[in-house]
Design a protein around this motif. Sequence first.
Motif, PDB file in Angstrom:
ATOM      1  N   ASN A 299       0.814  -1.213   0.000  1.00  0.00           N
ATOM      2  CA  ASN A 299       0.000   0.000   0.000  1.00  0.00           C
ATOM      3  C   ASN A 299       0.853   1.272   0.000  1.00  0.00           C
ATOM      4  O   ASN A 299       0.604   2.200  -0.771  1.00  0.00           O
ATOM      5  N   SER A 300       1.855   1.315   0.872  1.00  0.00           N
ATOM      6  CA  SER A 300       2.691   2.521   0.941  1.00  0.00           C
ATOM      7  C   SER A 300       3.524   2.693  -0.319  1.00  0.00           C
ATOM      8  O   SER A 300       3.742   3.817  -0.794  1.00  0.00           O
ATOM      9  N   HIS A 301       3.960   1.578  -0.896  1.00  0.00           N
ATOM     10  CA  HIS A 301       4.777   1.663  -2.110  1.00  0.00           C
ATOM     11  C   HIS A 301       3.938   2.096  -3.314  1.00  0.00           C
ATOM     12  O   HIS A 301       4.443   2.785  -4.201  1.00  0.00           O
ATOM     13  N   SER A 302       2.680   1.717  -3.332  1.00  0.00           N
ATOM     14  CA  SER A 302       1.787   2.157  -4.408  1.00  0.00           C
ATOM     15  C   SER A 302       1.613   3.672  -4.358  1.00  0.00           C
ATOM     16  O   SER A 302       1.570   4.341  -5.393  1.00  0.00           O
ATOM     17  N   ILE A 303       1.526   4.201  -3.130  1.00  0.00           N
ATOM     18  CA  ILE A 303       1.422   5.657  -2.970  1.00  0.00           C
ATOM     19  C   ILE A 303       2.700   6.328  -3.434  1.00  0.00           C
ATOM     20  O   ILE A 303       2.675   7.383  -4.086  1.00  0.00           O
ATOM     21  N   HIS A 304       3.836   5.705  -3.126  1.00  0.00           N
ATOM     22  CA  HIS A 304       5.123   6.244  -3.584  1.00  0.00           C
ATOM     23  C   HIS A 304       5.143   6.375  -5.103  1.00  0.00           C
ATOM     24  O   HIS A 304       5.560   7.402  -5.646  1.00  0.00           O
TER      25      HIS A 304
END
Length: 356
Positions: free
Chosen positions: A106-111
């Motif tokens: 999830n956090s990497h998708s936002i990145h």
Amino acid sequence: MTQSTLTNLKKQVAPYEISNTRASIKQLINTLGPLFVLWLAAYLSLSISYWITLPITIIASGFVIRTFIIFHDCCHQSFFKSRRANEIIGTITGVLTLFPYQQWKNSHSIHHATSSNLEKRGVGDMWVLTVDEYAAASTWVRMAYRLYRNPFIMFGLGPIFLFLITNRFNTKGARRKERISTYLTNVSILALYGGLVWLIGWQSFVLIQAPIMFVAGLLGIWLFYVQHQFEDSYFENEDEWSYVKAAVDGSSYYKLPKLLQWITGNIGFHHVHHLSPKVPNYNLEKAHNATPPLQKATTITIGTSLKSLRFRLWDERNKTFVGYKNSIQVHRKEDEQDPLAAKLKVKVRKSSLQGQ
């Protein structure tokens, strides 16, 4: 690079977004197999000399990085065609690399969705302040930022903090699926590590696993850092930001020796990966070679990448990274040219700092 060229880039890379099950299984074998063999060799070498063990653990750390690249591809749903297969292998490789699958996914998708966007920093990326934001910041924020960007802390304490703190707890507002994934990963790590401690003793386990994970974490953070923190990178405000330009101009091509390129799962072709996260790691080089405009991306080597250690702040005026001393010079020039405009700009950046 013209706008039409930028628009067509994703279409040119699209043929390489298809995963190959045979290639993926082959990569699992040639990554996890050597990792387990090296771990066993490290244990057996303890009875001879730790000076033999240590080099083995350093080599093993390279295969942990390669395992993380598989985990990374699974998070992007690019390693296998099956979503379920990606989740299963992603969870397993997440346990081996100490990363919770859903949380990091999830956090990497936002990145990826916000990379190089000055208005949307703060999730899944490195802490970057602009020259004006730093000038407007409080003493405590400046101190925290300097500590964060200090190489000894970022690459020394960074891996420890990442593995023991960041990856072990759910983020605020995490959904049920993400929370369960984190709990499952933590329990699995405890079971795996507990079993190994029971088999070989805690001293032997620490002597082997600690250097493997520390070196892997250090190198992993370095790869992530250097592929976005280069001199002529790309950062823009929301109204001028472009996803494709962020991928091609805001991500570097880290040209590594072939052995290191293999160990790091082609992640050096970071500009290709950011342009199209669906391209599995074993197709990144093919996509780069088949797309001439991508070959014009900023290329850095091991030697030139070391310069990034001096980069501290993003200078919006000159579109480049600068050090703390350079930032003072930038402000002096702005004040001399237009004092009122400089003060107004700092005021805006104060409010953006407070909103973070």
